[in-house]
Design a protein around this motif. Sequence first.
Motif, PDB file in Angstrom:
ATOM      1  N   GLU A  18     -26.365 -87.572 -20.431  1.00 51.88           N
ATOM      2  CA  GLU A  18     -27.772 -87.734 -20.039  1.00 51.88           C
ATOM      3  C   GLU A  18     -28.682 -86.989 -21.008  1.00 51.88           C
ATOM      4  OE1 GLU A  18     -28.840 -89.724 -17.894  1.00 51.88           O
ATOM      5  OE2 GLU A  18     -27.080 -90.192 -16.671  1.00 51.88           O
ATOM      6  N   GLU A  19     -28.255 -85.807 -21.434  1.00 51.06           N
ATOM      7  CA  GLU A  19     -29.054 -85.027 -22.381  1.00 51.06           C
ATOM      8  C   GLU A  19     -29.179 -85.770 -23.705  1.00 51.06           C
ATOM      9  OE1 GLU A  19     -28.905 -80.669 -24.617  1.00 51.06           O
ATOM     10  OE2 GLU A  19     -27.423 -81.162 -23.080  1.00 51.06           O
ATOM     11  N   LYS A  20     -28.080 -86.344 -24.175  1.00 50.60           N
ATOM     12  CA  LYS A  20     -28.104 -87.101 -25.416  1.00 50.60           C
ATOM     13  C   LYS A  20     -29.045 -88.299 -25.321  1.00 50.60           C
ATOM     14  CE  LYS A  20     -26.652 -88.474 -29.490  1.00 50.60           C
ATOM     15  NZ  LYS A  20     -27.003 -87.727 -30.727  1.00 50.60           N
ATOM     16  N   GLY A  21     -29.106 -88.895 -24.118  1.00 46.88           N
ATOM     17  CA  GLY A  21     -29.973 -90.050 -23.927  1.00 46.88           C
ATOM     18  C   GLY A  21     -31.416 -89.696 -23.651  1.00 46.88           C
ATOM     19  N   GLY A  22     -31.754 -88.397 -23.646  1.00 47.37           N
ATOM     20  CA  GLY A  22     -33.138 -87.959 -23.414  1.00 47.37           C
ATOM     21  C   GLY A  22     -33.503 -87.833 -21.951  1.00 47.37           C
ATOM     22  N   ASN A  23     -32.533 -87.985 -21.044  1.00 43.83           N
ATOM     23  CA  ASN A  23     -32.799 -87.850 -19.604  1.00 43.83           C
ATOM     24  C   ASN A  23     -32.578 -86.393 -19.192  1.00 43.83           C
ATOM     25  OD1 ASN A  23     -33.167 -90.697 -19.437  1.00 43.83           O
ATOM     26  ND2 ASN A  23     -30.931 -90.944 -19.348  1.00 43.83           N
ATOM     27  N   TYR A  24     -33.503 -85.526 -19.583  1.00 44.07           N
ATOM     28  CA  TYR A  24     -33.282 -84.090 -19.463  1.00 44.07           C
ATOM     29  C   TYR A  24     -33.280 -83.609 -18.014  1.00 44.07           C
ATOM     30  CZ  TYR A  24     -34.131 -84.364 -24.441  1.00 44.07           C
ATOM     31  OH  TYR A  24     -34.060 -84.707 -25.769  1.00 44.07           O
ATOM     32  N   LYS A  25     -34.114 -84.192 -17.168  1.00 41.64           N
ATOM     33  CA  LYS A  25     -34.120 -83.767 -15.771  1.00 41.64           C
ATOM     34  C   LYS A  25     -32.809 -84.133 -15.087  1.00 41.64           C
ATOM     35  CE  LYS A  25     -39.117 -83.757 -15.015  1.00 41.64           C
ATOM     36  NZ  LYS A  25     -40.250 -84.289 -14.222  1.00 41.64           N
ATOM     37  N   LYS A  26     -32.313 -85.332 -15.381  1.00 40.99           N
ATOM     38  CA  LYS A  26     -31.033 -85.742 -14.812  1.00 40.99           C
ATOM     39  C   LYS A  26     -29.908 -84.859 -15.344  1.00 40.99           C
ATOM     40  CE  LYS A  26     -28.227 -88.386 -12.483  1.00 40.99           C
ATOM     41  NZ  LYS A  26     -28.168 -88.284 -11.007  1.00 40.99           N
ATOM     42  N   ALA A  27     -29.992 -84.529 -16.630  1.00 41.16           N
ATOM     43  CA  ALA A  27     -28.988 -83.646 -17.228  1.00 41.16           C
ATOM     44  C   ALA A  27     -28.996 -82.289 -16.533  1.00 41.16           C
ATOM     45  CB  ALA A  27     -29.253 -83.482 -18.724  1.00 41.16           C
ATOM     46  N   ALA A  28     -30.211 -81.758 -16.291  1.00 39.68           N
ATOM     47  CA  ALA A  28     -30.323 -80.456 -15.619  1.00 39.68           C
ATOM     48  C   ALA A  28     -29.715 -80.506 -14.222  1.00 39.68           C
ATOM     49  CB  ALA A  28     -31.780 -80.024 -15.551  1.00 39.68           C
ATOM     50  N   GLU A  29     -29.912 -81.607 -13.503  1.00 40.24           N
ATOM     51  CA  GLU A  29     -29.337 -81.747 -12.165  1.00 40.24           C
ATOM     52  C   GLU A  29     -27.810 -81.701 -12.215  1.00 40.24           C
ATOM     53  OE1 GLU A  29     -30.780 -85.320 -10.426  1.00 40.24           O
ATOM     54  OE2 GLU A  29     -32.897 -84.714 -10.505  1.00 40.24           O
ATOM     55  N   LEU A  30     -27.240 -82.405 -13.182  1.00 38.56           N
ATOM     56  CA  LEU A  30     -25.779 -82.434 -13.307  1.00 38.56           C
ATOM     57  C   LEU A  30     -25.235 -81.066 -13.710  1.00 38.56           C
ATOM     58  CD1 LEU A  30     -25.511 -85.899 -15.039  1.00 38.56           C
ATOM     59  CD2 LEU A  30     -24.416 -85.313 -12.873  1.00 38.56           C
ATOM     60  N   TYR A  31     -25.909 -80.399 -14.631  1.00 35.12           N
ATOM     61  CA  TYR A  31     -25.469 -79.067 -15.039  1.00 35.12           C
ATOM     62  C   TYR A  31     -25.539 -78.102 -13.859  1.00 35.12           C
ATOM     63  CZ  TYR A  31     -25.707 -80.519 -19.966  1.00 35.12           C
ATOM     64  OH  TYR A  31     -25.513 -81.142 -21.176  1.00 35.12           O
ATOM     65  N   LYS A  32     -26.581 -78.213 -13.057  1.00 33.55           N
ATOM     66  CA  LYS A  32     -26.709 -77.321 -11.900  1.00 33.55           C
ATOM     67  C   LYS A  32     -25.647 -77.622 -10.847  1.00 33.55           C
ATOM     68  CE  LYS A  32     -31.602 -76.253 -12.558  1.00 33.55           C
ATOM     69  NZ  LYS A  32     -32.996 -76.468 -12.099  1.00 33.55           N
ATOM     70  N   GLN A  33     -25.272 -78.895 -10.716  1.00 29.63           N
ATOM     71  CA  GLN A  33     -24.156 -79.226  -9.820  1.00 29.63           C
ATOM     72  C   GLN A  33     -22.871 -78.570 -10.303  1.00 29.63           C
ATOM     73  OE1 GLN A  33     -23.564 -83.400  -8.638  1.00 29.63           O
ATOM     74  NE2 GLN A  33     -25.692 -83.794  -9.226  1.00 29.63           N
ATOM     75  N   ALA A  34     -22.661 -78.610 -11.611  1.00 29.28           N
ATOM     76  CA  ALA A  34     -21.471 -77.976 -12.184  1.00 29.28           C
ATOM     77  C   ALA A  34     -21.502 -76.466 -11.966  1.00 29.28           C
ATOM     78  CB  ALA A  34     -21.371 -78.288 -13.671  1.00 29.28           C
ATOM     79  N   MET A  35     -22.701 -75.879 -12.068  1.00 30.71           N
ATOM     80  CA  MET A  35     -22.849 -74.440 -11.881  1.00 30.71           C
ATOM     81  C   MET A  35     -22.448 -74.005 -10.472  1.00 30.71           C
ATOM     82  SD  MET A  35     -26.295 -72.127 -12.243  1.00 30.71           S
ATOM     83  CE  MET A  35     -26.364 -71.995 -14.010  1.00 30.71           C
ATOM     84  N   GLU A  36     -22.644 -74.885  -9.504  1.00 31.45           N
ATOM     85  CA  GLU A  36     -22.327 -74.543  -8.109  1.00 31.45           C
ATOM     86  C   GLU A  36     -20.833 -74.568  -7.818  1.00 31.45           C
ATOM     87  OE1 GLU A  36     -24.537 -77.415  -5.958  1.00 31.45           O
ATOM     88  OE2 GLU A  36     -26.506 -76.538  -6.436  1.00 31.45           O
ATOM     89  N   GLN A  37     -20.043 -75.127  -8.727  1.00 34.23           N
ATOM     90  CA  GLN A  37     -18.600 -75.210  -8.502  1.00 34.23           C
ATOM     91  C   GLN A  37     -17.920 -73.932  -8.993  1.00 34.23           C
ATOM     92  OE1 GLN A  37     -18.066 -77.771  -6.697  1.00 34.23           O
ATOM     93  NE2 GLN A  37     -20.105 -78.571  -7.186  1.00 34.23           N
ATOM     94  N   PRO A  38     -16.766 -73.580  -8.412  1.00 38.11           N
ATOM     95  CA  PRO A  38     -16.047 -72.370  -8.849  1.00 38.11           C
ATOM     96  C   PRO A  38     -15.740 -72.430 -10.351  1.00 38.11           C
ATOM     97  CG  PRO A  38     -15.091 -73.238  -6.815  1.00 38.11           C
ATOM     98  CD  PRO A  38     -16.094 -74.257  -7.286  1.00 38.11           C
ATOM     99  N   GLY A  39     -16.119 -71.374 -11.054  1.00 35.88           N
ATOM    100  CA  GLY A  39     -15.860 -71.302 -12.485  1.00 35.88           C
ATOM    101  C   GLY A  39     -16.855 -72.057 -13.345  1.00 35.88           C
ATOM    102  N   GLY A  40     -17.832 -72.719 -12.721  1.00 35.65           N
ATOM    103  CA  GLY A  40     -18.744 -73.552 -13.484  1.00 35.65           C
ATOM    104  C   GLY A  40     -19.908 -72.811 -14.104  1.00 35.65           C
ATOM    105  N   GLU A  41     -20.318 -71.699 -13.484  1.00 35.41           N
ATOM    106  CA  GLU A  41     -21.543 -71.040 -13.927  1.00 35.41           C
ATOM    107  C   GLU A  41     -21.487 -70.628 -15.390  1.00 35.41           C
ATOM    108  OE1 GLU A  41     -24.393 -67.216 -12.817  1.00 35.41           O
ATOM    109  OE2 GLU A  41     -22.564 -67.596 -11.681  1.00 35.41           O
ATOM    110  N   ARG A  42     -20.384 -70.012 -15.785  1.00 42.68           N
ATOM    111  CA  ARG A  42     -20.297 -69.493 -17.148  1.00 42.68           C
ATOM    112  C   ARG A  42     -20.365 -70.607 -18.191  1.00 42.68           C
ATOM    113  NH1 ARG A  42     -15.090 -66.022 -18.096  1.00 42.68           N
ATOM    114  NH2 ARG A  42     -14.106 -68.055 -17.811  1.00 42.68           N
TER     115      ARG A  42
END
Length: 807
Positions: A686-710
């Motif tokens: 999504e980031e590569k395609g310029g969809n930065y808000k969608k990319a941020a949502e996916l990254y934040k979902q990953a951050m909520e998973q165990p081991g994802g924050e780092r």
Amino acid sequence: MRTIKDIFADESLSFTPQELIDFEHTIKDCISEFLPFTSYSLFFPRGNKGTPVPEPEYRAEDKELVLPLVFQDRMLCYFIAKGVKLKAPSTAPKYIMALATAVLEKIALYKKSVTEPLTGLYSRDYFFDELANSIDQVQGCIAHGSCRAGVEGNTAEMAFSGTLGVIFLDLDNFQTINERYGYLTGDDILSEVGRLLSMVCPKYTTVSRFANDKFAVLVPDAKPRSCFQLSEVIRSGISKLSFTDDITKDTITLTGSLGFVNYPQGLEGGQFRRTPSEQARMLVRKARKGVGVSKDQGRNRVFGYGDILTKGGRVIEKLPMDRMVVSIGETVGAKVGQRFLLRAPKSGAAASATLSQDERLSGRYPAMYKGEVVLVEVQEELSFAEVLHIADPTWTVEPGDRLKLIEGDESLFAVQPEVEDAAVRKDAARLVSYSDFAAHLTTVRQESEQFGLSLIRILDQPADSDDNYQEAMDQMVSGVANIARAVLGDKAYGGRFGLNGMIFFQEDVDCETLMERTLEIEKRVADTLSFKVSIGSSCYPFLNYKRADILENCRKALDHAMLLPEPCVAVFDSISLNLSADRRFMDGDVYGAIDEFKLALLDDDENLLARNSLGICFAQLGRFEDARTHFEEVIAIDDKDILALYNLGWANHSLGDLKKAEAAYRQCLKADPAHVYSLMRLGSIEEKGGNYKKAAELYKQAMEQPGGERMVLRPLARVSYVLGDIEDTREYLHLALNADHNDHQAMHLLARLYLDQGEDPQIAEVLARQSSALSPGKDIYWDVLVEALEAQGKSEEAAKVKARAAG
């Protein structure tokens, strides 16, 4: 009344600009507890040394507080807080400045707690903490089948190699220096050694004074060659140090012995199930074993833990009946049945002779091999060996003789003719010695068209005291041997295989029959003797293996059996090959791993683990088309195989086929909605395609998973910057550097941020230098360093950096 001493009075603690940048996030968090602000920056004024400490300044119109950071009555830099509202603008700044000084003192106390005062290096405890954290990071990489934790552009970028190294240094004969010249002189020398280590070790390493004259270095993202090279730099540097004793005027010189080990290559089997803290201590112990071999072989040298088995052993003691005690054991990978060439200590060493005062001859002794020996009993730290072949009966085995591991089945010595069975020594269990068994096997395997070999290991220990241990173990071996002979038949030829094991040769047996018989042995032992055994077997013919390969295959089957729940019985097969190939892969032998995974598939075409692993091997070599084919074949059999789905997405991503990559990642998330890596990869698409808000949502979902924050902090920083959220960008980058001090991409982005925002270019320079040092092959890192230098008017230095980058 006692006076309370100021612990900072000796001025042994101070802060460099680099350290303030390293602690920037901590400083910000601490100040925000008593001073609310919306954003901040650090500024390092030039030429402030010796100038009076300035007063804090509150600029009400700009809602900005310029706060000098002062430590030991010296101004270090400015902390500029923005969006500040003060109720008492004339008096509050001084109190806030005092609180900021307390923050620096708090950080100084932390710095004091993790450093060793004599050398200024990190403490032993801090070293172990950093090593455990690094091990945890590598484990996370291994668990997902890929060392590629980040994504840049449309290809997967390898964040680190999935390895680390530990180097251990022990100064040679240092106690003699202490006793002869005094401990104060010794301390001065240790301080200089610490300075040398700080100078020659890259900044991203963690250098520690471990104890007394012992030091340890953690080298992230390092393979064995890198560890050896850095060890040699350290060894060479120490040997060049020279000191003069003030009293005797003696010149004091030093040497050091070093050992190193790599992770995960240095551990095996159940050791990986230990906690990272325990594994850290095991690694240091293995590195120290390398030091021990270095000292044993003459000091002032480097020895890797992985080389101890192949060329680091020696004879400790000569025993009757052609037996000997040798210096290698289970801890370095020694196993019963391994064969070694025995060579004289002078073999390959320097040789010299003096003809006259002015003429001297020099050269090297030739390779002088006395014979061949085999390990017959392996203990934790040492082993017992028997002579298999001897070159010259008059040239006897002596303590100090060196061992060199024989790879494969070839020997430098002619096979001795097999003696008659009646003349072969047998013990109470009617088992021959291993050396006699090996001689028998060499002959009969050439005469048989079909045969099998079984290794039996007793897993329980006798309850008797140490005085009766040998006798009790012999009784257990005798009981198992009698059961094995009853099941296998009297034609089975048996020999000892270490203190708690035995080996049997059978003619005219296939894999299925061998499995049935060994399962029966295990059951009878459990039912009648009430203890456990593990049995590994191998048959010939099997795939394209030669007759001479059967013993090694049998060992691999035993390793396989040891990992199984009861019954611990295995016949060398596709799964055994998987385990062996995995070990090769972890040791860095990717091509060897590919060969064994292919053999595993040749034996069992539906071995999904082997096909997945084969795809990962091809991907590591950059052959993504081949990798994709194997992952697709796995999914054709099991469309819910998470590892294959993710790796298929990864292969497509690396090939630039983003649509297929996205489909694979989404299918992976259907099977496992919490799959961190798939969320990250989708975010990168999504980031590569310029969809930065969608990319941020996916990254934040990953951050909520165990081991994802780092793992997602840097991607979140990139997206936040594009979206114009500068403070979130800064926050994420600092958190990324807190999680990984060597994240060169985060350093580069933070340097770029400082330049783009018109903030202090000196900070940008420090960060750009670090990122360039960590990854010198990236031109954009050097470009930012040049820009930071030019922003400070350092045009001459900028020109030198340009020239270096171009070169």
